[in-house]
Design a protein around this motif. Structure first.
Motif, PDB file in Angstrom:
ATOM      1  N   ALA A 145      -0.357 -13.428   3.441  1.00 38.85           N
ATOM      2  CA  ALA A 145       0.600 -12.547   3.788  1.00 38.85           C
ATOM      3  C   ALA A 145       1.167 -11.625   2.564  1.00 38.85           C
ATOM      4  O   ALA A 145       1.400 -10.418   2.808  1.00 38.85           O
ATOM      5  CB  ALA A 145       1.916 -13.337   4.402  1.00 38.85           C
ATOM      6  N   VAL A 146       1.394 -12.067   1.475  1.00 33.40           N
ATOM      7  CA  VAL A 146       1.906 -11.552   0.305  1.00 33.40           C
ATOM      8  C   VAL A 146       0.821 -10.379  -0.019  1.00 33.40           C
ATOM      9  O   VAL A 146       1.291  -9.123  -0.389  1.00 33.40           O
ATOM     10  CB  VAL A 146       2.054 -12.490  -0.764  1.00 33.40           C
ATOM     11  CG1 VAL A 146       2.254 -11.763  -2.217  1.00 33.40           C
ATOM     12  CG2 VAL A 146       3.219 -13.339  -0.717  1.00 33.40           C
ATOM     13  N   SER A 147      -0.464 -10.827  -0.066  1.00 29.31           N
ATOM     14  CA  SER A 147      -1.607  -9.766  -0.484  1.00 29.31           C
ATOM     15  C   SER A 147      -1.698  -8.637   0.355  1.00 29.31           C
ATOM     16  O   SER A 147      -1.499  -7.458   0.281  1.00 29.31           O
ATOM     17  CB  SER A 147      -2.981 -10.682  -0.377  1.00 29.31           C
ATOM     18  OG  SER A 147      -3.841  -9.523  -0.766  1.00 29.31           O
ATOM     19  N   ILE A 148      -1.573  -8.997   1.809  1.00 24.37           N
ATOM     20  CA  ILE A 148      -1.448  -7.652   2.635  1.00 24.37           C
ATOM     21  C   ILE A 148      -0.158  -6.748   2.544  1.00 24.37           C
ATOM     22  O   ILE A 148      -0.335  -5.680   2.465  1.00 24.37           O
ATOM     23  CB  ILE A 148      -1.667  -8.221   4.124  1.00 24.37           C
ATOM     24  CG1 ILE A 148      -2.918  -8.943   4.440  1.00 24.37           C
ATOM     25  CG2 ILE A 148      -1.060  -7.401   5.144  1.00 24.37           C
ATOM     26  CD1 ILE A 148      -3.315  -9.422   5.606  1.00 24.37           C
ATOM     27  N   THR A 149       0.876  -7.452   2.256  1.00 27.19           N
ATOM     28  CA  THR A 149       2.311  -6.977   1.969  1.00 27.19           C
ATOM     29  C   THR A 149       2.110  -5.977   1.047  1.00 27.19           C
ATOM     30  O   THR A 149       2.492  -4.748   0.907  1.00 27.19           O
ATOM     31  CB  THR A 149       3.414  -7.751   1.970  1.00 27.19           C
ATOM     32  OG1 THR A 149       3.508  -8.603   3.369  1.00 27.19           O
ATOM     33  CG2 THR A 149       4.705  -6.880   1.910  1.00 27.19           C
ATOM     34  N   LEU A 150       1.719  -6.552  -0.148  1.00 32.14           N
ATOM     35  CA  LEU A 150       1.674  -5.658  -1.511  1.00 32.14           C
ATOM     36  C   LEU A 150       0.570  -4.392  -1.390  1.00 32.14           C
ATOM     37  O   LEU A 150       0.892  -3.495  -1.880  1.00 32.14           O
ATOM     38  CB  LEU A 150       1.277  -6.807  -2.498  1.00 32.14           C
ATOM     39  CG  LEU A 150       2.340  -7.530  -3.166  1.00 32.14           C
ATOM     40  CD1 LEU A 150       1.718  -8.573  -4.147  1.00 32.14           C
ATOM     41  CD2 LEU A 150       3.546  -6.942  -3.512  1.00 32.14           C
ATOM     42  N   ASP A 173       1.865   5.403 -13.565  1.00 34.13           N
ATOM     43  CA  ASP A 173       2.321   6.675 -13.048  1.00 34.13           C
ATOM     44  C   ASP A 173       1.216   7.444 -12.435  1.00 34.13           C
ATOM     45  O   ASP A 173       1.550   8.681 -11.699  1.00 34.13           O
ATOM     46  CB  ASP A 173       2.477   7.565 -14.780  1.00 34.13           C
ATOM     47  CG  ASP A 173       3.746   7.184 -15.366  1.00 34.13           C
ATOM     48  OD1 ASP A 173       4.338   6.333 -14.711  1.00 34.13           O
ATOM     49  OD2 ASP A 173       4.226   7.861 -16.310  1.00 34.13           O
ATOM     50  N   VAL A 174       0.184   6.924 -12.319  1.00 34.00           N
ATOM     51  CA  VAL A 174      -0.986   7.479 -11.729  1.00 34.00           C
ATOM     52  C   VAL A 174      -1.266   6.859 -10.337  1.00 34.00           C
ATOM     53  O   VAL A 174      -1.320   7.446  -9.070  1.00 34.00           O
ATOM     54  CB  VAL A 174      -2.219   7.552 -12.298  1.00 34.00           C
ATOM     55  CG1 VAL A 174      -3.350   8.444 -11.635  1.00 34.00           C
ATOM     56  CG2 VAL A 174      -1.978   8.270 -13.872  1.00 34.00           C
ATOM     57  N   GLU A 175      -1.403   5.348 -10.561  1.00 28.66           N
ATOM     58  CA  GLU A 175      -1.779   4.959  -9.174  1.00 28.66           C
ATOM     59  C   GLU A 175      -0.374   4.119  -8.396  1.00 28.66           C
ATOM     60  O   GLU A 175      -0.601   4.046  -7.283  1.00 28.66           O
ATOM     61  CB  GLU A 175      -2.431   3.509  -9.497  1.00 28.66           C
ATOM     62  CG  GLU A 175      -3.750   3.999 -10.287  1.00 28.66           C
ATOM     63  CD  GLU A 175      -4.729   4.599  -9.237  1.00 28.66           C
ATOM     64  OE1 GLU A 175      -4.789   4.247  -7.903  1.00 28.66           O
ATOM     65  OE2 GLU A 175      -5.672   5.257  -9.641  1.00 28.66           O
ATOM     66  N   GLY A 176       0.632   4.326  -9.019  1.00 29.29           N
ATOM     67  CA  GLY A 176       1.955   4.004  -8.378  1.00 29.29           C
ATOM     68  C   GLY A 176       2.176   2.389  -8.356  1.00 29.29           C
ATOM     69  O   GLY A 176       3.170   2.178  -7.400  1.00 29.29           O
ATOM     70  N   GLU A 227       3.874  -5.551 -10.376  1.00 30.62           N
ATOM     71  CA  GLU A 227       2.493  -5.718  -9.917  1.00 30.62           C
ATOM     72  C   GLU A 227       1.471  -5.579 -11.151  1.00 30.62           C
ATOM     73  O   GLU A 227       0.595  -6.094 -11.135  1.00 30.62           O
ATOM     74  CB  GLU A 227       2.320  -4.740  -8.867  1.00 30.62           C
ATOM     75  CG  GLU A 227       2.955  -4.687  -7.581  1.00 30.62           C
ATOM     76  CD  GLU A 227       2.868  -3.550  -6.660  1.00 30.62           C
ATOM     77  OE1 GLU A 227       2.931  -3.791  -5.376  1.00 30.62           O
ATOM     78  OE2 GLU A 227       2.679  -2.421  -7.230  1.00 30.62           O
ATOM     79  N   ILE A 228       1.959  -4.782 -11.985  1.00 29.77           N
ATOM     80  CA  ILE A 228       1.133  -4.542 -13.435  1.00 29.77           C
ATOM     81  C   ILE A 228       1.135  -5.690 -14.036  1.00 29.77           C
ATOM     82  O   ILE A 228       0.304  -6.375 -14.464  1.00 29.77           O
ATOM     83  CB  ILE A 228       1.678  -3.476 -14.025  1.00 29.77           C
ATOM     84  CG1 ILE A 228       1.427  -2.073 -13.448  1.00 29.77           C
ATOM     85  CG2 ILE A 228       1.073  -3.420 -15.466  1.00 29.77           C
ATOM     86  CD1 ILE A 228       2.147  -0.943 -13.910  1.00 29.77           C
ATOM     87  N   SER A 229       2.420  -6.316 -14.062  1.00 24.15           N
ATOM     88  CA  SER A 229       2.408  -7.848 -14.924  1.00 24.15           C
ATOM     89  C   SER A 229       1.614  -8.962 -14.327  1.00 24.15           C
ATOM     90  O   SER A 229       0.952  -9.388 -14.942  1.00 24.15           O
ATOM     91  CB  SER A 229       3.960  -8.349 -14.790  1.00 24.15           C
ATOM     92  OG  SER A 229       4.170  -9.421 -15.099  1.00 24.15           O
ATOM     93  N   GLU A 230       1.734  -8.987 -12.980  1.00 28.82           N
ATOM     94  CA  GLU A 230       0.694  -9.818 -12.441  1.00 28.82           C
ATOM     95  C   GLU A 230      -0.608  -9.668 -12.446  1.00 28.82           C
ATOM     96  O   GLU A 230      -1.714 -10.601 -12.807  1.00 28.82           O
ATOM     97  CB  GLU A 230       1.132 -10.032 -10.967  1.00 28.82           C
ATOM     98  CG  GLU A 230       0.318 -11.091 -10.100  1.00 28.82           C
ATOM     99  CD  GLU A 230       0.728 -11.157  -8.698  1.00 28.82           C
ATOM    100  OE1 GLU A 230       1.990 -11.048  -8.466  1.00 28.82           O
ATOM    101  OE2 GLU A 230       0.146 -11.477  -7.618  1.00 28.82           O
ATOM    102  N   THR A 235       6.723  -6.291 -21.222  1.00 28.55           N
ATOM    103  CA  THR A 235       5.695  -5.507 -22.042  1.00 28.55           C
ATOM    104  C   THR A 235       5.047  -4.264 -21.259  1.00 28.55           C
ATOM    105  O   THR A 235       4.782  -3.169 -21.937  1.00 28.55           O
ATOM    106  CB  THR A 235       4.527  -6.726 -22.206  1.00 28.55           C
ATOM    107  OG1 THR A 235       5.180  -7.547 -22.790  1.00 28.55           O
ATOM    108  CG2 THR A 235       3.132  -6.149 -22.808  1.00 28.55           C
ATOM    109  N   SER A 236       5.021  -4.486 -20.041  1.00 30.91           N
ATOM    110  CA  SER A 236       4.575  -3.511 -19.083  1.00 30.91           C
ATOM    111  C   SER A 236       5.373  -2.054 -19.205  1.00 30.91           C
ATOM    112  O   SER A 236       4.842  -0.899 -19.468  1.00 30.91           O
ATOM    113  CB  SER A 236       4.405  -3.894 -17.436  1.00 30.91           C
ATOM    114  OG  SER A 236       4.043  -2.640 -16.603  1.00 30.91           O
TER     115      SER A 236
END
Length: 190
Positions: free
Chosen positions: A75-80, A136-139, A144-147, A155-156
């Motif tokens: 469910a988390v994967s589909i939602t993200l 900035d490009v992919e949104g 999400e970047i951290s994960e 850091t991100s």
């Protein structure tokens, strides 16, 4: 019916087991997705997608975790993924009512700008460039970047700040003068 019996039934394609599995978990999955998305129509759609994926991939369930945890992960994967897609679509859509109030950019773009921007992005250090492109490009969000990259959210954010600073310096010659600046449509938070 225990989870083990339920899993056996799901693997055998037993419709009664599928119905029991759905009824046992649908409320929890829907509430999770609704909390993440904030939109009931998306929560309904992605809840359905979650169960469809679970049914089609039940053979991949190894039993390392509880069945409910495995379903939660789906469910988390589909939602993200859905939120990313939705965010990209909304970034390019504007309400029709606003179309008449958006001023037009009349300045000419420098044909060299695209090439210089591409070169400036390529010159960024790997980690900085990766965060810049993802945000900035992919949104992607910083969370999400951290994960995805296994770095802290801070850091991100600092990598993105450094990337923007380096690009600002590299492209300073292309900065418009106040008379030819495009309209500011909104500020983005880092």
């Amino acid at each position: 019916m225990t989870d083990a019996e339920l899993i056996d039934g799901l693997r055998a394609g037993d419709h009664a087991a599928e119905r029991t599995f759905y009824e046992r978990h649908v409320d929890r999955v829907y509430r999770l997705i609704l909390r993440m998305s904030g939109r009931p129509e998306l929560a309904q759609e992605w809840t359905q997608d979650t169960f469809l994926r679970a049914f089609s991939r039940i053979e991949q369930f190894r039993g390392d975790s509880a069945l409910s945890s495995w379903l939660h992960t789906i469910a988390v994967s589909i939602t993200l993924n859905g939120l990313r897609t939705h965010k990209r679509r909304e970034a390019f859509a504007a309400p029709l009512e606003e179309a008449t109030t958006v001023p037009r950019w009349t300045g000419e773009s420098d044909p060299d700008l695209k090439a210089r921007l591409k070169a400036a992005i390529a010159a960024l250090p790997d980690g900085t460039r990766r965060v810049f492109v993802m945000h900035d490009v992919e949104g992607f969000t910083h969370e999400e970047i951290s994960e995805a990259l296994g770095v802290a959210v801070g850091t991100s954010k600092s990598q993105l700040f450094r990337a923007r600073e380096k690009l600002r310096v590299a492209l300073a010659a292309f900065a418009p003068t106040p008379a030819m600046a495009p309209p500011q449509l909104g500020k983005e938070s880092a």
